[in-house]
Write a protein that holds these residues in place. Sequence first.
Motif, mmCIF file in Angstrom:
data_model
loop_
_atom_site.group_PDB
_atom_site.id
_atom_site.type_symbol
_atom_site.label_atom_id
_atom_site.label_comp_id
_atom_site.label_asym_id
_atom_site.label_seq_id
_atom_site.Cartn_x
_atom_site.Cartn_y
_atom_site.Cartn_z
ATOM 1 N N SER A 45 0.817 -1.245 -0.058
ATOM 2 C CA SER A 45 0.131 0.066 0.019
ATOM 3 C C SER A 45 0.891 1.364 -0.053
ATOM 4 N N SER A 103 5.096 11.318 -0.604
ATOM 5 C CA SER A 103 4.063 10.321 -0.443
ATOM 6 C C SER A 103 3.593 10.325 0.870
ATOM 7 N N ASP A 131 -1.802 1.128 7.867
ATOM 8 C CA ASP A 131 -3.189 1.156 8.355
ATOM 9 C C ASP A 131 -3.968 0.016 7.671
ATOM 10 N N ASP A 164 3.594 10.389 10.360
ATOM 11 C CA ASP A 164 2.752 9.077 9.877
ATOM 12 C C ASP A 164 2.157 8.725 11.311
HETATM 13 O O1 C5P Z 1 5.678 1.961 3.215
HETATM 14 P P1 C5P Z 1 6.245 3.237 2.128
HETATM 15 O O2 C5P Z 1 7.425 3.821 2.905
HETATM 16 O O3 C5P Z 1 6.305 2.878 0.895
HETATM 17 O O4 C5P Z 1 5.179 4.307 2.328
HETATM 18 C C1 C5P Z 1 5.396 5.580 1.461
HETATM 19 C C2 C5P Z 1 4.406 6.564 2.538
HETATM 20 O O5 C5P Z 1 2.987 6.480 2.347
HETATM 21 C C3 C5P Z 1 4.755 6.755 4.055
HETATM 22 O O6 C5P Z 1 5.580 7.622 4.260
HETATM 23 C C4 C5P Z 1 3.135 6.861 4.585
HETATM 24 O O7 C5P Z 1 3.212 8.214 4.737
HETATM 25 C C5 C5P Z 1 2.347 6.356 3.425
HETATM 26 N N1 C5P Z 1 1.622 5.407 3.758
HETATM 27 C C6 C5P Z 1 0.416 5.425 4.537
HETATM 28 N N2 C5P Z 1 -0.534 4.288 4.587
HETATM 29 C C7 C5P Z 1 -0.319 3.026 4.099
HETATM 30 C C8 C5P Z 1 1.116 2.890 3.339
HETATM 31 C C9 C5P Z 1 1.824 3.906 3.064
HETATM 32 O O8 C5P Z 1 0.111 6.669 4.787
HETATM 33 N N3 C5P Z 1 -0.767 2.064 4.225
#
Ligand code: C5P
Length: 228
Positions: free
Chosen positions: A40, A104, A136, A189
């Motif tokens: 995700s 992101s 989440d 986050d």
């Molecule tokens: O896991 P990853 O570092 O690739 O995720 C990128 C960004 O996406 C994270 O910093 C987070 O803010 C967001 N994210 C999120 N909810 C998720 C997965 C990622 O808010 N389920």
Amino acid sequence: MTSSTSSLIPVLTIDGPSGAGKGAVSAGVARRLGWNALDSGAVYRAVAANALEKGVAAEDADRLVELCRKLPLSFEAGDSSIVVFLDGHPVDDRLRQEDVSVMSSKVASLPAVRAALLDLQRSFRCLPGLVADGRDMGTVVFPDAQIKVFLDASVEERARRRYKQLKEKGEDVKFLRLFRDLEARDRRDRERPVSPTVPAVDAVIVDSTDMTLDEVIEKVLSVVRQRV
Ligand code: C5P
């Protein structure tokens, strides 16, 4: 498929902060189980990369929601990570760059963006099962998941892992910069009002700071065996 039938399809959620090893663990577990995979984080990264390319600001919720509606994403469990395809083309390298990482976590803090991505994420719940990794997955996207894991590690260890990964790819990165970016991203986050990165009440917490990847995969598989 209706939501009542799809809730019978097993889901293993693996949530936790950046760099805790969720991608490698999810890919390893999905391959061992023969289940589908959802990264995700890559969904938010794809929206962020698209926004950067099109010059859409991190605060422009309306245009970001539009981008969310046109995301032809798919995933495959690769050897050491979940491989991300956009329109059938692998896009991992772009999605892992630092500007996309920072963007992101900003777009992910917008409630309208999160809501616009819910159905897309749930559409990956297909037989024989799904391993969903993120922040989440166990709390908001799949609250009825049969198995929930929260994977954590110290911020120093997570920054070290990320540094090594980027150096191996030949990127010119500074450890201190990475460490600070990771701390800032963690804070955003964890403290955001929507879908903060917190363990679900029914999650098993695994601290991977002093564990090898294989040990973590084995530990998660043992949790799955107890529940399914
Ligand atoms: O896991 P990853 O570092 O690739 O995720 C990128 C960004 O996406 C994270 O910093 C987070 O803010 C967001 N994210 C999120 N909810 C998720 C997965 C990622 O808010 N389920």
